[in-house]
Scaffold this motif. Sequence first.
Motif: not given
Length: 471
Positions: A94-117
């Motif tokens: 679940v962790h890997d899927y969410m981090s990868g798919m959220l990166s796609i949804r957020k334009g290829g964002a890195s992890l800190p930007d995904i979490v920070g948003e």
Amino acid sequence: MITFIIALIVLVVGFFTYGVLVEKIFGVEPERKTPALTKTDGVDYVPMEPWRIFLVQFLNIAGLGPIFGAIMGIFYGPAAFLWIVFGTIFAGGVHDYMSGMLSIRKGGASLPDIVGEELGHGIQVFIRILSLVLLILLTTTFLSGPATLLQGLAPLATYGIERFGVVYQIPIVWVLIIFGYYALATVLPVDKLIGRFYPFFGGILLFMGVGIMIVMLGWHSADMPEVFDGLHNRHMNHLPLFPMMFVSIACGAISGFHGTQSPIMARCMTNERQGRWIFYGAMVAEGILALIWAAAAGSFFADPEKGLYGIDGLQAFAAAHQGENIAALVVDKVSRSWLGVIGGILAIIGVIAAPITSGDTALRSARLIVADYLKQDQRPIPKRLAIALPLFLCVFGMVFVDFNIVWRYFAWTNQTLACFTLWAGTVWLYKYRREKYRYGWLITAIPAAFMTVVCISYILIAPEGFHLHLW
């Protein structure tokens, strides 16, 4: 053997059942254009074939974690099998899927930007620092481990350092050779080294795991630990099973490091439907690899003539080699003994390639995190080097710190990062998917809560933490 076979089946079934549920709750949109197509730059945003991305993702997240971590985890007993299986299905995947798919949804964002948003600016700054510390520690770990294994295959000059009256030999020549490779892989376009050669090394790693499993099931199945023998703590140093085992077995169950790697491959995917196979699937493959090595380490050293059965033999071997990298020694002995000379060398190369290929992508991820923060265009090589060089110096300096200390701090930092990634995923699911799946956010909230308890408990009682009494 019964425990191992059942665990293997459950992992595969978990991918085709719970993995599908996670995908539905997230809500893939096949028609949505991915960052690989909208931001193509020839360096980090490069469209690649799905099978190639899967093997690269698997190799990136594998490293030493599912091998060394599983070996150190089986010291606690057969309970390690349960954590690998259920951790992989309900937390790591679940962790890997969410981090990868959220990166796609957020334009290829890195992890800190995904979490920070999702969790706010203050958390974003904290995660950015935590991620860089983790990636530097991990690169150091994945530099020392393979250098030690290579030194066993081809001894070269070493550098001695005295620690507490004992002189430890650092394979400095191999360290420098691997470090030079890291420098190239960190700054070159993702499709030049990583996309071209990593699928081959991923194949070697899979061959190694399958080879070990076949020999183990054919000739050593009777010595394998079974959950039917009890889930009590077997650790020779009496370290508490909870939370220690849940931190020791990181990459084979759940790992915050994976959240830093998924965005690298998210920038290469061309369709969101590929996500379950690439992110969740690679995590399941890693869980299988961890399962194999936990069983192998727990059965290889059995010696009924000496009254040593399963894990007891491993404990005796570890006691005879105090002060050494036990996990590396186990890998070397198991591979050489069970697969013969050629098979053993290929297997060891697979174990060497895995951490090296995770170490360089860790540095690459660190470069991307800094570049995203500074808003630096990474197409010019000088700008890539300006960010990479300070990172190189930090990693090289950490090589001379005790490996076991680096590993323990890496392990805790790693799992703490996973907590924040899962909480960010929980907030996103609650905000955007609650209308369709009212309680869908629980798929991330439950493992997030569990791992938060693990990480807080660990730092309170660990020798490198507050060292409080367990009760």
